[in-house]
Design an enzyme around this catalytic site. Structure first.
Site, PDB file in Angstrom:
ATOM      1  CD1 TRP A  21      41.461  -2.292  -2.270  1.00 29.10           C
ATOM      2  CD2 TRP A  21      42.154  -3.789  -0.771  1.00 29.10           C
ATOM      3  NE1 TRP A  21      42.837  -2.301  -2.290  1.00 29.10           N
ATOM      4  CE2 TRP A  21      43.279  -3.215  -1.380  1.00 29.10           C
ATOM      5  CE3 TRP A  21      42.339  -4.761   0.209  1.00 29.10           C
ATOM      6  CZ2 TRP A  21      44.585  -3.588  -1.045  1.00 29.10           C
ATOM      7  CZ3 TRP A  21      43.636  -5.119   0.549  1.00 29.10           C
ATOM      8  CH2 TRP A  21      44.753  -4.545  -0.077  1.00 29.10           C
ATOM      9  CE1 TYR A  57      41.157   0.047   0.379  1.00 30.83           C
ATOM     10  CE2 TYR A  57      38.805   0.042   0.749  1.00 30.83           C
ATOM     11  CZ  TYR A  57      40.087  -0.166   1.199  1.00 30.83           C
ATOM     12  OH  TYR A  57      40.284  -0.613   2.491  1.00 30.83           O
TER      13      TYR A  57
HETATM   14  N1  LIG Z   1      41.832  -0.767   6.719  1.00 29.78           N
HETATM   15  C1  LIG Z   1      42.598  -1.473   5.935  1.00 29.78           C
HETATM   16  O1  LIG Z   1      43.828  -1.286   5.853  1.00 29.78           O
HETATM   17  C2  LIG Z   1      41.971  -2.566   5.119  1.00 29.78           C
HETATM   18  C3  LIG Z   1      42.768  -3.535   4.518  1.00 29.78           C
HETATM   19  C4  LIG Z   1      42.147  -4.539   3.813  1.00 29.78           C
HETATM   20  C5  LIG Z   1      40.754  -4.559   3.690  1.00 29.78           C
HETATM   21  N2  LIG Z   1      40.008  -3.574   4.253  1.00 29.78           N
HETATM   22  C6  LIG Z   1      38.526  -3.544   4.139  1.00 29.78           C
HETATM   23  O2  LIG Z   1      38.005  -4.802   4.494  1.00 29.78           O
HETATM   24  C7  LIG Z   1      37.275  -5.348   3.382  1.00 29.78           C
HETATM   25  C8  LIG Z   1      37.353  -6.853   3.376  1.00 29.78           C
HETATM   26  O3  LIG Z   1      38.671  -7.326   3.184  1.00 29.78           O
HETATM   27  P1  LIG Z   1      39.177  -7.840   1.761  1.00 29.78           P
HETATM   28  O4  LIG Z   1      38.155  -7.532   0.728  1.00 29.78           O
HETATM   29  O5  LIG Z   1      40.523  -7.278   1.566  1.00 29.78           O
HETATM   30  O6  LIG Z   1      39.334  -9.411   1.984  1.00 29.78           O
HETATM   31  P2  LIG Z   1      38.321 -10.589   2.319  1.00 29.78           P
HETATM   32  O7  LIG Z   1      37.016 -10.081   2.720  1.00 29.78           O
HETATM   33  O8  LIG Z   1      39.046 -11.507   3.225  1.00 29.78           O
HETATM   34  O9  LIG Z   1      38.229 -11.324   0.914  1.00 29.78           O
HETATM   35  C9  LIG Z   1      37.443 -10.802  -0.111  1.00 29.78           C
HETATM   36  C10 LIG Z   1      37.649 -11.631  -1.383  1.00 29.78           C
HETATM   37  O10 LIG Z   1      37.341 -13.007  -1.163  1.00 29.78           O
HETATM   38  C11 LIG Z   1      36.704 -13.556  -2.310  1.00 29.78           C
HETATM   39  N3  LIG Z   1      35.350 -13.970  -1.866  1.00 29.78           N
HETATM   40  C12 LIG Z   1      34.471 -13.231  -1.133  1.00 29.78           C
HETATM   41  N4  LIG Z   1      33.344 -13.916  -0.884  1.00 29.78           N
HETATM   42  C13 LIG Z   1      33.498 -15.120  -1.453  1.00 29.78           C
HETATM   43  C14 LIG Z   1      32.662 -16.265  -1.540  1.00 29.78           C
HETATM   44  N5  LIG Z   1      31.463 -16.305  -0.987  1.00 29.78           N
HETATM   45  N6  LIG Z   1      33.144 -17.344  -2.214  1.00 29.78           N
HETATM   46  C15 LIG Z   1      34.361 -17.324  -2.768  1.00 29.78           C
HETATM   47  N7  LIG Z   1      35.205 -16.263  -2.727  1.00 29.78           N
HETATM   48  C16 LIG Z   1      34.770 -15.158  -2.080  1.00 29.78           C
HETATM   49  C17 LIG Z   1      36.664 -12.437  -3.357  1.00 29.78           C
HETATM   50  O11 LIG Z   1      37.868 -12.445  -4.136  1.00 29.78           O
HETATM   51  P3  LIG Z   1      38.124 -13.384  -5.413  1.00 29.78           P
HETATM   52  O12 LIG Z   1      36.791 -13.635  -6.046  1.00 29.78           O
HETATM   53  O13 LIG Z   1      39.075 -12.631  -6.244  1.00 29.78           O
HETATM   54  O14 LIG Z   1      38.746 -14.628  -4.840  1.00 29.78           O
HETATM   55  C18 LIG Z   1      36.688 -11.208  -2.479  1.00 29.78           C
HETATM   56  O15 LIG Z   1      37.154 -10.077  -3.138  1.00 29.78           O
HETATM   57  C19 LIG Z   1      37.906  -4.644   2.177  1.00 29.78           C
HETATM   58  O16 LIG Z   1      37.110  -4.769   1.026  1.00 29.78           O
HETATM   59  C20 LIG Z   1      38.059  -3.248   2.720  1.00 29.78           C
HETATM   60  O17 LIG Z   1      36.818  -2.580   2.724  1.00 29.78           O
HETATM   61  C21 LIG Z   1      40.593  -2.592   4.985  1.00 29.78           C
END
Ligand SMILES: NC(=O)c1ccc[n+]([C@@H]2O[C@H](COP(=O)([O-])OP(=O)(O)OC[C@H]3O[C@@H](n4cnc5c(N)ncnc54)[C@H](OP(=O)(O)O)[C@@H]3O)[C@@H](O)[C@H]2O)c1
Length: 309
Positions: A21, A57
């Site tokens: 995303w 996205y």
């Molecule tokens: N089906 C759906 O409706 C839906 C909805 C949401 C997500 N998704 C999918 O699920 C994936 C994962 O969820 P998400 O990206 O929304 O949230 P997430 O995985 O909970 O959080 C990702 C964010 O956390 C931070 N981060 C990641 N690794 C880190 C680390 N090692 N140390 C510090 N900060 C870190 C980064 O943002 P910052 O650096 O900005 O803090 C990153 O963009 C999405 O990318 C998408 O492919 C699907």
């Protein structure tokens, strides 16, 4: 890396998947394309073979970036994308009608520069289209060789059962994290019993579970942390800091604790973790190098306050 076969398929996918995303940047402040490409390559080098994206996205940008990444990796990578969320000016609408899906799949194939999508998922339910019409369209795309398997996302149990009565749905993508464990009530037990893979998204609650936000952050207005992951407002934010403080007793990086807690739950096929650069991708994939003990899991469940049960 560890791999699990997505039930009822021949897709052996990494238990940590790459969420993209953030690659579209429009809902995440300041994600640079080259950093996203480096993040994807780093994840792949460390064994990630499953990438989740969606047309919404970054209005196609995330799929385009993945298309570039796939050029040198197509045979190694299992690609999941989605249909059903349509940008209409500033509004986003739900559309799982046959006409819309048929257009969307062609656009995704073009942006991803591939002939067939490994897993094609309905992104969100569309209350205006009967589910049998959506499923029969997906079955048709499958028979045409444009998609290999059908998945859904954000469906509740009734709609999931309904979809299953029309098509062999192999996966449910859904939010699941230490902060949001609502799927444990009915979706997780059902999917375990029926052997439907669960792809858990948002394992870091959009980043807060990394523990890096010591003060309440302020994101740009379009950032997903303002409208999707509602853990950043004062009351929840403070409560989460208290829970995270407790988790430090486990003496592992907090983001790895959060990822492993979800990864180790029975019934979870892959944890989709988003990342914006190479370093995040590497440190997240390293989570598979250790497991939480049953005592640590029990400790977490005693001390971590769930926000959405
Ligand atoms: N089906 C759906 O409706 C839906 C909805 C949401 C997500 N998704 C999918 O699920 C994936 C994962 O969820 P998400 O990206 O929304 O949230 P997430 O995985 O909970 O959080 C990702 C964010 O956390 C931070 N981060 C990641 N690794 C880190 C680390 N090692 N140390 C510090 N900060 C870190 C980064 O943002 P910052 O650096 O900005 O803090 C990153 O963009 C999405 O990318 C998408 O492919 C699907």
């Amino acid at each position: 890396m560890n791999y699990i076969t997505l039930p009822s398929t021949d897709l052996k996918i990494s238990t940590i998947g790459l969420g993209t995303w953030v690659f579209g940047s429009s809902h995440w402040s300041g994600a640079e394309k080259k950093d996203c490409i480096n993040a994807a390559h780093a994840a792949i080098e460390h064994g990630v073979n499953f990438i989740d994206t969606a047309p919404i996205y970054g209005d196609g940008l995330s799929e385009e970036i993945i298309g570039e990444v796939l050029k040198s990796n197509r045979n190694r990578i299992i690609v999941a994308t989605k249909c059903g969320l349509i940008k209409d000016g500033k509004r986003i609408t739900f559309n799982l009608s046959p006409e819309s899906i048929e257009k969307e799949v062609e656009a995704s194939l073009r942006r991803l520069q591939i002939d067939c999508i490994d897993l094609y998922q309905c992104h969100w339910p569309d209350p205006d289209t009967p589910i049998e019409k959506t499923m029969s369209t997906l079955l048709q795309l499958q028979s045409q060789g444009k998609i290999r398997h059908i998945g859904i996302s954000n469906f509740d149990l009734d709609l999931l059962k309904n979809a299953l009565s029309f098509a062999p749905v192999v996966s449910l993508q859904v939010q699941y994290s230490l902060l949001n464990r609502s799927i444990e009530k009915d979706l997780l037990p059902f999917c375990r019993e029926k052997q439907i893979g669960i792809l858990a998204y948002g394992p870091l609650g959009g980043g807060i579970l990394s523990g890096k936000y010591h003060k309440q952050p302020h994101f740009t207005s379009s950032d997903a942390r303002n409208f999707f992951y509602k853990f950043y407002q004062s009351k929840q934010f403070e409560q989460i800091q208290t829970s995270l403080e407790k988790l430090k007793e486990i003496e592992r990086p907090l983001y790895q604790i959060a990822i492993n807690y979800i990864r180790q739950k029975e019934g979870i096929t892959s944890v989709l973790v988003g990342c914006r650069n190479r370093e995040q991708a590497l440190t997240n994939t390293e989570s598979v190098q250790w497991d939480l003990s049953p005592e640590q899991v029990a400790f977490i469940e005693r001390h971590f306050t769930v926000i959405a049960e």
